[in-house]
Design a protein around this motif. Structure first.
Motif, PDB file in Angstrom:
ATOM      1  N   TYR A 142      48.415  14.802  39.169  1.00 36.36           N
ATOM      2  CA  TYR A 142      49.411  15.749  38.582  1.00 36.36           C
ATOM      3  C   TYR A 142      49.470  17.071  38.739  1.00 36.36           C
ATOM      4  N   PRO A 143      50.467  17.739  39.232  1.00 35.16           N
ATOM      5  CA  PRO A 143      50.514  19.219  39.535  1.00 35.16           C
ATOM      6  C   PRO A 143      50.122  19.915  38.172  1.00 35.16           C
ATOM      7  N   LYS A 144      49.150  20.944  38.289  1.00 35.61           N
ATOM      8  CA  LYS A 144      48.759  21.779  37.396  1.00 35.61           C
ATOM      9  C   LYS A 144      49.799  22.703  36.738  1.00 35.61           C
ATOM     10  N   LYS A 145      50.796  23.023  37.839  1.00 32.78           N
ATOM     11  CA  LYS A 145      51.871  24.004  37.171  1.00 32.78           C
ATOM     12  C   LYS A 145      52.751  23.172  36.169  1.00 32.78           C
ATOM     13  N   LEU A 146      52.983  21.936  36.583  1.00 34.22           N
ATOM     14  CA  LEU A 146      53.782  21.032  35.765  1.00 34.22           C
ATOM     15  C   LEU A 146      53.107  20.961  34.350  1.00 34.22           C
ATOM     16  N   ALA A 147      51.829  20.584  34.498  1.00 32.49           N
ATOM     17  CA  ALA A 147      51.098  20.415  33.139  1.00 32.49           C
ATOM     18  C   ALA A 147      51.195  21.622  32.339  1.00 32.49           C
ATOM     19  N   TYR A 148      51.154  22.801  32.759  1.00 34.23           N
ATOM     20  CA  TYR A 148      51.103  23.927  31.998  1.00 34.23           C
ATOM     21  C   TYR A 148      52.506  24.312  31.390  1.00 34.23           C
ATOM     22  N   GLN A 149      53.414  24.030  32.308  1.00 33.96           N
ATOM     23  CA  GLN A 149      54.809  24.081  31.776  1.00 33.96           C
ATOM     24  C   GLN A 149      55.206  23.207  30.760  1.00 33.96           C
ATOM     25  N   TYR A 150      54.633  21.976  30.716  1.00 38.63           N
ATOM     26  CA  TYR A 150      54.725  20.820  29.595  1.00 38.63           C
ATOM     27  C   TYR A 150      54.325  21.494  28.647  1.00 38.63           C
ATOM     28  N   LEU A 151      53.048  22.170  28.509  1.00 39.95           N
ATOM     29  CA  LEU A 151      52.449  22.507  27.263  1.00 39.95           C
ATOM     30  C   LEU A 151      53.204  23.835  26.766  1.00 39.95           C
ATOM     31  N   GLU A 152      53.881  24.626  27.585  1.00 42.38           N
ATOM     32  CA  GLU A 152      54.364  25.948  27.459  1.00 42.38           C
ATOM     33  C   GLU A 152      55.561  25.343  26.510  1.00 42.38           C
ATOM     34  N   ASP A 153      56.547  24.338  27.052  1.00 41.19           N
ATOM     35  CA  ASP A 153      57.463  23.977  26.345  1.00 41.19           C
ATOM     36  C   ASP A 153      57.117  23.179  25.000  1.00 41.19           C
ATOM     37  N   LEU A 154      56.172  22.671  24.952  1.00 36.50           N
ATOM     38  CA  LEU A 154      55.546  22.056  23.543  1.00 36.50           C
ATOM     39  C   LEU A 154      55.214  23.143  22.643  1.00 36.50           C
ATOM     40  N   CYS A 155      54.660  24.265  23.018  1.00 34.95           N
ATOM     41  CA  CYS A 155      54.243  25.457  22.525  1.00 34.95           C
ATOM     42  C   CYS A 155      55.540  26.031  22.013  1.00 34.95           C
ATOM     43  N   LYS A 156      56.678  26.011  22.649  1.00 37.53           N
ATOM     44  CA  LYS A 156      57.726  26.935  22.019  1.00 37.53           C
ATOM     45  C   LYS A 156      58.460  26.089  20.916  1.00 37.53           C
ATOM     46  N   GLU A 157      58.547  24.668  21.203  1.00 39.60           N
ATOM     47  CA  GLU A 157      59.228  23.799  20.081  1.00 39.60           C
ATOM     48  C   GLU A 157      58.311  23.628  18.978  1.00 39.60           C
TER      49      GLU A 157
END
Length: 219
Positions: free
Chosen positions: A79-94
């Motif tokens: 799984y791409p690391k970029k997507l993993a951290y983008q996913y975490l950033e979205d959760l962080c904002k929410e």
């Protein structure tokens, strides 16, 4: 594919929320325990890096720390690391928007368990890496993504085992020291009795002799 998502308070490792498919829970229990151990280690020692990836068997653990909260996800190795951290950033904002001000005050684990609905909703957006949305994100220049270090999870778990071993050795040493101290006192007391017992016996006989002579026969 995203397999597991957990949130924890960095200060003490307290779990705050979790997103996990129930049918896969048994298979991922080992990695869930690794995540909890990692949370505990992050709460100890110097401030940890804000982003880190850990290799663990067929998976990677990626975490992001923001405002005292650690956002962690378990993904397949491919799984791409970029997507993993983008996913975490979205959760962080929410999470910050909905619960950010309450993190420091909660005392019980999983106080924000209802955040699972947000986790599940967001995770669905990132499951398929081939969607146009995710392909566009892969082409974005994400902040500091190339500088995120990758380590083996056994590195930090091994450190924990060594620290626990040292702690156990210290406790055992203290216990043995107390035992030896008590035995030493007993031996010293016994030696004292053996040394002065003849004098005590002689003194006792002399006292009885004088008592009988002067107070019994002397009358």
């Amino acid at each position: 594919m995203v397999k597991l998502t957990m949130l924890a308070r960095v200060a003490d490792g307290l779990p705050l929320a979790e997103g996990l498919d129930s049918e896969r829970q048994q298979d991922l229990e080992q990695y869930k325990q690794q995540a909890k151990t990692l949370f505990k280690k992050l709460s100890q020692g110097p401030p940890p890096p804000s982003r880190m990836s850990y290799e663990s068997g067929a998976f990677f653990l990626h975490y992001l720390i923001e405002d005292g909260v650690c956002y962690l996800t378990l993904c397949d190795r491919g799984y791409p690391k970029k997507l993993a951290y983008q996913y975490l950033e979205d959760l962080c904002k929410e999470f910050a928007a909905a619960n950010g001000g309450q993190v420091e005050t909660v005392a019980r684990p999983y106080a924000f368990i209802k955040f699972d609905t947000v986790i599940q909703r967001t995770k669905k957006l990132y499951q398929d890496t081939r969607t146009q949305r995710n392909l566009n994100k892969l082409n974005e220049d994400l902040h500091d993504i190339q500088s995120v270090m990758t380590r083996n999870i056994n590195d930090i778990l091994g450190q924990g085992e060594k620290l626990d071993h040292v702690s156990n050795m210290s406790q055992n040493l203290a216990s043995e020291t107390r035992k030896y101290s008590a035995k030493a006192k007993d031996l010293a007391f016994q030696a004292l009795i053996q040394k002065y017992m003849p004098l005590i016996v002689v003194g006792g006989f002399l006292f009885m002799f004088l008592f009988i002579r002067y107070y019994v026969f002397g009358r």
